[in-house]
Design a protein around this motif. Structure first.
Motif, PDB file in Angstrom:
ATOM      1  N   GLN A   1       1.003  -1.091  -0.082  1.00 29.54           N
ATOM      2  CA  GLN A   1       0.183  -0.034   0.175  1.00 29.54           C
ATOM      3  C   GLN A   1       1.136   1.520   0.050  1.00 29.54           C
ATOM      4  OE1 GLN A   1      -3.027  -0.627   3.360  1.00 29.54           O
ATOM      5  NE2 GLN A   1      -3.285  -2.009   2.866  1.00 29.54           N
ATOM      6  N   ASP A   2       2.008   1.077  -0.286  1.00 29.79           N
ATOM      7  CA  ASP A   2       3.256   2.202  -0.752  1.00 29.79           C
ATOM      8  C   ASP A   2       2.849   3.594   0.779  1.00 29.79           C
ATOM      9  OD1 ASP A   2       4.172   2.076  -3.051  1.00 29.79           O
ATOM     10  OD2 ASP A   2       2.275   2.825  -4.002  1.00 29.79           O
ATOM     11  N   ASN A   3       3.398   2.519   2.086  1.00 29.31           N
ATOM     12  CA  ASN A   3       3.354   3.694   3.560  1.00 29.31           C
ATOM     13  C   ASN A   3       4.393   3.034   3.858  1.00 29.31           C
ATOM     14  OD1 ASN A   3       0.222   3.983   4.187  1.00 29.31           O
ATOM     15  ND2 ASN A   3      -0.369   1.273   4.004  1.00 29.31           N
ATOM     16  N   ASP A   4       4.903   4.558   4.841  1.00 23.71           N
ATOM     17  CA  ASP A   4       5.840   4.713   4.953  1.00 23.71           C
ATOM     18  C   ASP A   4       6.211   4.381   6.484  1.00 23.71           C
ATOM     19  OD1 ASP A   4       6.756   5.913   3.037  1.00 23.71           O
ATOM     20  OD2 ASP A   4       5.801   7.681   3.725  1.00 23.71           O
ATOM     21  N   VAL A   5       5.659   2.919   6.774  1.00 21.90           N
ATOM     22  CA  VAL A   5       5.783   2.369   8.083  1.00 21.90           C
ATOM     23  C   VAL A   5       6.767   1.735   8.064  1.00 21.90           C
ATOM     24  CG1 VAL A   5       4.653   0.984   9.478  1.00 21.90           C
ATOM     25  CG2 VAL A   5       3.265   2.489   8.721  1.00 21.90           C
ATOM     26  N   ASN A   6       7.994   1.311   9.467  1.00 23.09           N
ATOM     27  CA  ASN A   6       8.694  -0.102   9.223  1.00 23.09           C
ATOM     28  C   ASN A   6       8.669  -0.797  10.117  1.00 23.09           C
ATOM     29  OD1 ASN A   6       9.808   1.092  11.982  1.00 23.09           O
ATOM     30  ND2 ASN A   6      11.118   2.609  11.599  1.00 23.09           N
ATOM     31  N   LEU A   7       9.337  -1.933   9.750  1.00 18.61           N
ATOM     32  CA  LEU A   7       9.112  -3.385  10.412  1.00 18.61           C
ATOM     33  C   LEU A   7       8.617  -3.028  11.743  1.00 18.61           C
ATOM     34  CD1 LEU A   7       7.916  -6.464  10.625  1.00 18.61           C
ATOM     35  CD2 LEU A   7      10.280  -6.350  10.690  1.00 18.61           C
ATOM     36  N   SER A   8       9.938  -2.562  12.753  1.00 19.48           N
ATOM     37  CA  SER A   8       9.866  -2.295  13.835  1.00 19.48           C
ATOM     38  C   SER A   8       8.734  -1.355  14.613  1.00 19.48           C
ATOM     39  CB  SER A   8      10.924  -1.382  14.810  1.00 19.48           C
ATOM     40  OG  SER A   8      11.128   0.245  13.899  1.00 19.48           O
ATOM     41  N   THR A   9       8.066  -0.341  13.233  1.00 16.66           N
ATOM     42  CA  THR A   9       6.888   0.013  13.691  1.00 16.66           C
ATOM     43  C   THR A   9       5.578  -0.694  14.124  1.00 16.66           C
ATOM     44  OG1 THR A   9       7.874   2.240  13.115  1.00 16.66           O
ATOM     45  CG2 THR A   9       4.990   1.913  13.108  1.00 16.66           C
ATOM     46  N   VAL A  10       5.240  -1.660  12.885  1.00 14.94           N
ATOM     47  CA  VAL A  10       4.587  -2.578  13.278  1.00 14.94           C
ATOM     48  C   VAL A  10       4.388  -2.703  13.994  1.00 14.94           C
ATOM     49  CG1 VAL A  10       3.881  -4.627  12.244  1.00 14.94           C
ATOM     50  CG2 VAL A  10       4.920  -3.000  10.822  1.00 14.94           C
ATOM     51  N   TYR A  11       5.737  -3.524  14.511  1.00 11.31           N
ATOM     52  CA  TYR A  11       5.841  -4.385  15.912  1.00 11.31           C
ATOM     53  C   TYR A  11       5.913  -3.706  17.433  1.00 11.31           C
ATOM     54  CZ  TYR A  11       8.296  -8.374  14.748  1.00 11.31           C
ATOM     55  OH  TYR A  11       8.134 -10.239  14.177  1.00 11.31           O
ATOM     56  N   ARG A  12       5.706  -2.557  17.335  1.00 10.09           N
ATOM     57  CA  ARG A  12       5.547  -1.347  18.180  1.00 10.09           C
ATOM     58  C   ARG A  12       3.805  -1.148  18.794  1.00 10.09           C
ATOM     59  NH1 ARG A  12      10.036   1.208  17.008  1.00 10.09           N
ATOM     60  NH2 ARG A  12       8.471   3.295  15.824  1.00 10.09           N
ATOM     61  N   THR A  13       3.594  -0.922  16.987  1.00  8.16           N
ATOM     62  CA  THR A  13       2.153  -0.850  17.090  1.00  8.16           C
ATOM     63  C   THR A  13       1.333  -1.204  17.493  1.00  8.16           C
ATOM     64  OG1 THR A  13       2.152   1.106  15.533  1.00  8.16           O
ATOM     65  CG2 THR A  13       0.383   0.179  15.818  1.00  8.16           C
ATOM     66  N   LEU A  14       1.616  -3.031  17.312  1.00  5.63           N
ATOM     67  CA  LEU A  14       0.433  -3.816  18.040  1.00  5.63           C
ATOM     68  C   LEU A  14       0.864  -4.337  19.236  1.00  5.63           C
ATOM     69  CD1 LEU A  14       1.809  -6.296  14.604  1.00  5.63           C
ATOM     70  CD2 LEU A  14      -0.068  -5.360  15.070  1.00  5.63           C
ATOM     71  N   GLU A  15       1.992  -4.076  19.652  1.00  8.50           N
ATOM     72  CA  GLU A  15       2.607  -4.497  20.998  1.00  8.50           C
ATOM     73  C   GLU A  15       1.039  -3.739  21.749  1.00  8.50           C
ATOM     74  OE1 GLU A  15       3.572  -7.328  22.906  1.00  8.50           O
ATOM     75  OE2 GLU A  15       3.814  -7.659  21.258  1.00  8.50           O
ATOM     76  N   LEU A  16       1.498  -2.172  21.148  1.00  9.49           N
ATOM     77  CA  LEU A  16       0.745  -1.559  22.288  1.00  9.49           C
ATOM     78  C   LEU A  16      -1.060  -1.879  21.876  1.00  9.49           C
ATOM     79  CD1 LEU A  16      -0.210   1.856  23.618  1.00  9.49           C
ATOM     80  CD2 LEU A  16       0.233   2.861  21.087  1.00  9.49           C
ATOM     81  N   PHE A  17      -1.388  -2.119  20.597  1.00 10.16           N
ATOM     82  CA  PHE A  17      -2.950  -2.842  20.582  1.00 10.16           C
ATOM     83  C   PHE A  17      -3.295  -3.251  21.433  1.00 10.16           C
ATOM     84  CE2 PHE A  17      -3.191  -0.583  15.836  1.00 10.16           C
ATOM     85  CZ  PHE A  17      -3.054   0.374  15.960  1.00 10.16           C
ATOM     86  N   ASP A  18      -2.584  -4.621  21.284  1.00 12.52           N
ATOM     87  CA  ASP A  18      -2.794  -5.173  22.940  1.00 12.52           C
ATOM     88  C   ASP A  18      -2.647  -5.246  23.855  1.00 12.52           C
ATOM     89  OD1 ASP A  18      -2.446  -7.797  23.301  1.00 12.52           O
ATOM     90  OD2 ASP A  18      -0.384  -8.205  23.787  1.00 12.52           O
ATOM     91  N   ASP A  19      -2.050  -4.155  24.758  1.00 11.31           N
ATOM     92  CA  ASP A  19      -2.300  -3.176  26.204  1.00 11.31           C
ATOM     93  C   ASP A  19      -3.460  -2.931  26.105  1.00 11.31           C
ATOM     94  OD1 ASP A  19       0.261  -4.200  26.784  1.00 11.31           O
ATOM     95  OD2 ASP A  19       1.760  -2.859  26.204  1.00 11.31           O
ATOM     96  N   LYS A  20      -4.013  -2.305  24.917  1.00 12.52           N
ATOM     97  CA  LYS A  20      -5.280  -1.354  24.906  1.00 12.52           C
ATOM     98  C   LYS A  20      -6.033  -2.167  24.877  1.00 12.52           C
ATOM     99  CE  LYS A  20      -3.143   2.841  25.547  1.00 12.52           C
ATOM    100  NZ  LYS A  20      -3.966   3.895  26.598  1.00 12.52           N
ATOM    101  N   ASP A  21      -6.120  -3.826  24.545  1.00  5.73           N
ATOM    102  CA  ASP A  21      -7.214  -4.482  24.238  1.00  5.73           C
ATOM    103  C   ASP A  21      -7.571  -4.175  22.844  1.00  5.73           C
ATOM    104  OD1 ASP A  21      -8.057  -6.743  25.293  1.00  5.73           O
ATOM    105  OD2 ASP A  21     -10.222  -5.921  25.971  1.00  5.73           O
ATOM    106  N   ILE A  22      -7.513  -3.890  22.165  1.00  2.00           N
ATOM    107  CA  ILE A  22      -7.596  -3.476  20.421  1.00  2.00           C
ATOM    108  C   ILE A  22      -7.785  -4.540  19.805  1.00  2.00           C
ATOM    109  CG2 ILE A  22      -7.667  -2.040  18.406  1.00  2.00           C
ATOM    110  CD1 ILE A  22      -6.783  -0.079  20.351  1.00  2.00           C
ATOM    111  N   VAL A  23      -6.091  -5.461  19.617  1.00  2.00           N
ATOM    112  CA  VAL A  23      -6.058  -7.122  18.914  1.00  2.00           C
ATOM    113  C   VAL A  23      -5.711  -7.969  20.922  1.00  2.00           C
ATOM    114  CG1 VAL A  23      -4.893  -5.720  17.212  1.00  2.00           C
ATOM    115  CG2 VAL A  23      -3.633  -6.529  19.444  1.00  2.00           C
TER     116      VAL A  23
END
Length: 138
Positions: A44-66
């Motif tokens: 999708q041509d997004n400017d997101v690196n792999l470490s950002t994906v990991y951090r975001t998923l962990e945050l989503f887990d902490d916030k009970d989104i995933v």
């Protein structure tokens, strides 16, 4: 609920990367690894690196989104939390994945009444063979 509202409700900053990850999770009915999400983001041509994906998923887990599931491959898979808690059922032959309703409420009642325990966390790993693979093997 729109994702902007969800992030605001969870007191999270709305970013392009977070929105893109949420959209990818919404489009998929199976759990995805961080690497799979990163790969789909690249398409999708997004400017997101792999470490950002990991951090975001962990945050989503902490916030009970995933829902964060430990997969047989030895890594974690992530899926959007839906209204009801579900578990992953994976075909041993073709690796097809299906989310199934969680049976823990009934089990929890039995454990609570017979052993006096209150379950605070659980993990269920389910394997089997899907109908298509069963038909092929007959």
């Amino acid at each position: 609920m729109k994702y902007e509202e969800l992030l605001k409700e969870k007191k999270m900053k709305i970013t392009k990367g977070r929105m893109a990850i949420l959209n990818i999770l919404e489009e998929n009915n199976k759990s995805l690894t961080a690497e799979e999400i990163y790969s789909l983001l690249g398409e999708q041509d997004n400017d997101v690196n792999l470490s950002t994906v990991y951090r975001t998923l962990e945050l989503f887990d902490d916030k009970d989104i995933v829902d964060k599931l430990f997969l047989p491959e030895g890594c974690y898979g992530y899926s959007l939390k839906r209204d009801d808690h579900k578990h992953l059922l994976k075909c041993d032959m073709c690796s097809k994945e299906v989310l199934v309703p969680c049976p823990i409420k009934q089990i929890q009642e039995i454990i609570n009444s017979e052993a006096g325990f209150k379950i605070t966390e659980h993990s269920i790993k389910l394997h089997g063979i899907c109908d298509e693979c069963n038909k092929k093997n007959k």
